[in-house]
Design an enzyme around this catalytic site. Structure first.
Site, PDB file in Angstrom:
ATOM      1  CB  THR A 506      -0.916   0.120   1.520  1.00  0.00           C
ATOM      2  OG1 THR A 506      -0.024   0.552   2.529  1.00  0.00           O
ATOM      3  CG2 THR A 506      -1.399  -0.989   1.650  1.00  0.00           C
ATOM      4  CB  CYS A 507       0.951   4.443  -1.503  1.00  0.00           C
ATOM      5  SG  CYS A 507      -0.542   4.951  -2.203  1.00  0.00           S
ATOM      6  CG  ASP A 508      -0.830   4.282   5.069  1.00  0.00           C
ATOM      7  OD1 ASP A 508       0.152   5.263   5.968  1.00  0.00           O
ATOM      8  OD2 ASP A 508      -2.659   4.486   4.833  1.00  0.00           O
ATOM      9  CG  ASN A 556      -3.618   2.183  -1.301  1.00  0.00           C
ATOM     10  OD1 ASN A 556      -2.723   2.139  -0.733  1.00  0.00           O
ATOM     11  ND2 ASN A 556      -3.173   3.028  -1.949  1.00  0.00           N
TER      12      ASN A 556
END
Ligand SMILES: Cc1ncc(COP(=O)(O)O)c(C=O)c1O
Length: 640
Positions: A506-508, A556
């Site tokens: 995820t881009c977290d 996401n």
């Protein structure tokens, strides 16, 4: 890791490093090939081991690639058997005058396949289910086909919930309505009178005993659920008034999940028994004592009263419970009740493992770059940095580190003001990393590591990018800092020469794992192997059968992973007994109210417009739309 250790490494070192035999409860080990195995006792009492790599390979060949949630049915059966048999032994050895009836709380893992397996494996022990909502009651009524097993209804209950339960009682189902709040008593009495059914009523009491561990808010005066002593008296009087004291049969409490200290378990039982004895004295029928959940799982294998561990064995738990009940009730001359526990995590944690592969890594090490070697004409700050790095010795680690940091930051500032080039900045970053790695390597040689440098190994550890979503598959790791055993499932005959944190896809920035179980304490990095060209590197997160599958979310838009259940047989072979393909992209989009067909139509129009304006040919349009539809039906995770 020292060179000698690397050369002498064996699987035994890996077993110790990752604590496999400590947290594995005898279910996990490793084989001669250095692969993690699951070890089960089969139906005919044979001990068989199967490599998780073999299971993962077979699943991938069948189109169920990584990330993959593996459910090992034998372990679910084994845990149910262990809990029931352990109580049976305690009951027999203590001379207890009644039986044990476990119930599994559906909320801990609501998946149909899991509940079906629990019902099947629990049949011979009359193991029942706990339902905390109407939906869970409906599932329990349909799946539990054994009228000797109990269904315990906790949670808020409206008339519909109670009516359904009362009518099912007519079919011979043994349902208990546990009163959680004073207002529920009225509803139960009203519904029972209307349906003309004598209900089995339980009552949840608020114990004053407070427990240790993460989930202790469920205990003590301020716990959300349960009746205090005033409410309890009011309820008894109300039932007496309606001539229904014979319906009050069960006392329930729940101290909290994952209670790590056996002392707290014992204290809870003692306090509950006081209430139990007084309800008998008041004239309630009673007969059942429900201890709720709380039986802990030793996630880190430390056998301590640390939050993610427990300082007792299953046998000790059962004996302590039985003895504590007898100790209190015998002195009051009260008959021994049926003992109920609602163990959730202890029942299902072991049976699920999440397998995932590593896609890429970042190393915090100097890299070879062309045209970045320093020469005399370079900026003085760079030359100072070079000097600082060249002069590192075990005697000046802190001083050298401060110097290197200072000069590196000066070069960064110069870059901001346009006074050094990008290549010069890259040289400075490289030099700094070279110095930091040199200092890290020398830390072992000094007696006392300066405080500022203690975190250096973590700061310099690699990042391993994992093909999974923490939010979907391991939500408690993100939400409440839960630790689970995380181990490479192969190459364990090789020393792990790298240490890393794990980042998900995820881009977290919260999508990472940087707490790992360790021998004495938690670690911030995990020992791992360097990736090999064209070979998957697969890790397993263990003991995740409780709560994780249920609480995961679509961050996401990464959806449910592929799932396979395996059953291991007497001859050591195994079947993929059940499989579920993970969510497709169309699935997850529709969960958040997109309509895949409408999305396709919009994209088709865009492509058609591009054909009309001459940007693409009709053939290219065909290709583009094909790519779009193939993606729409594909897996939400990284596909190879
Ligand atoms: C009422 C009740 N029973 C049982 C459980 C299951 O607890 P555990 O998973 O610790 O066994 C819970 C979870 O917190 C619960 O709230």
């Amino acid at each position: 890791m020292k060179q000698r250790q690397v050369q002498d490494w064996s699987g035994e070192d890996a077993a110790e490093l990752y604590g496999i035999r400590n947290w594995g409860a005898g279910y996990f080990d490793l084989n001669e090939a250095g692969e993690i195995t699951v070890r089960v006792e089969t139906a005919s009492g044979e001990i068989r081991s199967v490599s998780l790599m073999d299971i993962a390979r077979g699943a991938t060949e069948r189109g169920l690639g990584l990330p993959l949630l593996l459910r090992i049915e034998n372990l679910l059966d084994a845990q149910i058997a262990r809990i029931n048999q352990s109580f049976a032994r305690a009951i027999e050895s203590c001379g207890y005058g009644n039986v044990f009836r476990g119930v599994f709380p559906i909320k801990v893992n609501q998946q149909c396949q899991v509940i079906e397996e629990i019902a099947k494996a629990g049949r011979r022990f009359n193991h029942g289910l706990e339902a905390g909502s109407k939906a869970e009651l409906i599932a329990a009524l349909s799946i539990l086909d054994n009228t000797e097993s109990l269904i315990i209804c906790n949670g808020y209950k409206d008339e519909e919930f109670i009516n359904l339960g009362l009518q099912a009682q007519r079919l011979g189902v043994q349902i208990f309505f546990v009163v959680e709040t004073p207002s529920e008593v009225d509803t139960i009495i009203r519904c029972a009178e209307r349906e003309q059914v004598r209900p089995n009523i339980g009552v949840r009491v608020k114990l004053a005993s407070k427990v240790g561990g993460y989930w202790n808010a469920t205990s003590g005066d301020r716990s959300i659920f349960g009746l205090g002593s005033n409410d309890l008296i009011a309820m008894v009087d109300q039932l007496r008034h309606h001539d229904m004291l014979d319906c009050l049969k069960l006392l329930h409490y729940h101290l909290g999940s994952q209670v790590p200290n056996i002392r707290d378990i014992r204290t809870g039982v003692l306090e509950a028994c006081r209430y139990y004895a007084d309800l008998v004295e008041e004239g309630a029928a009673m007969g059942y004592l429900d201890l709720g959940g709380g039986l802990a799982v030793d996630y880190d294998g430390s056998k301590t009263n640390y939050t993610h561990s427990k300082n007792y064995s299953l046998d000790e738990y059962c004996v302590d419970v039985v003895e504590a009940i007898m100790g209190t009730l015998d002195s009051e001359g009260v008959a021994h009740p049926v003992i109920i526990t609602e163990s959730g995590r202890a029942t299902v944690a072991y049976s699920s493992v999440l397998l995932f592969d590593i896609l890429d890594t970042t190393r915090f090490e100097p890299v070879e770059l062309e045209q970045t070697a320093l020469s005399d004409g370079d900026h003085p700050m760079l030359m100072n940095l070079l000097d600082a790095v060249n002069n590192i010795t075990p005697k000046n680690l802190q001083e050298s580190y401060n110097d290197a940091l200072y000069y590196r930051d000066e070069v960064r500032a110069l870059y901001l003001h346009g006074q050094v080039s990008l290549r010069e900045r890259a040289s400075a970053e490289n030099l700094f990393l070279q110095g930091a790695q040199k200092i890290r390597a020398l830390l072992d040689e000094v007696d006392e590591v300066p405080v500022d440098l203690q975190a250096l190994p973590e700061v310099l550890s690699d990042i391993y990018y994992a093909n999974m979503s923490v939010f979907q598959s391991l939500p408690d790791m993100w939400a409440i800092d839960q630790v689970f055993p995380l181990v490479p499932i192969h190459r364990l005959n090789e020393a792990p020469t790298r240490s890393a944190i794990i980042a998900d896809i995820t881009c977290d920035c919260d999508g990472k794992i940087d707490r790992f179980i360790g021998r004495q304490k938690e670690h911030k990095t995990l020992p791992v192997h360097a990736l090999k060209e064209s070979e998957d590197y697969i890790l397993g997160t263990f003991l995740i059968g409780a709560y994780q599958e249920t609480l995961g979310d679509l961050h996401n838009l990464f959806g449910d992973t592929n799932v396979v259940s395996v059953r291991i047989h007497d001859d050591g072979s195994f079947d993929y007994s059940r499989e579920i393909h993970g969510d497709s992209i169309a699935d997850v989009l529709s969960y958040v109210e997109y309509q895949p067909q409408a999305l396709f139509e919009s994209f088709r129009k865009l492509a058609e417009k591009a054909v009309k304006s001459g940007k693409i040919t009709p053939q290219q349009r065909k290709q583009i739309l094909h790519t779009y539809t193939a993606s729409m039906s594909g897996y939400t995770y990284f596909e190879k």
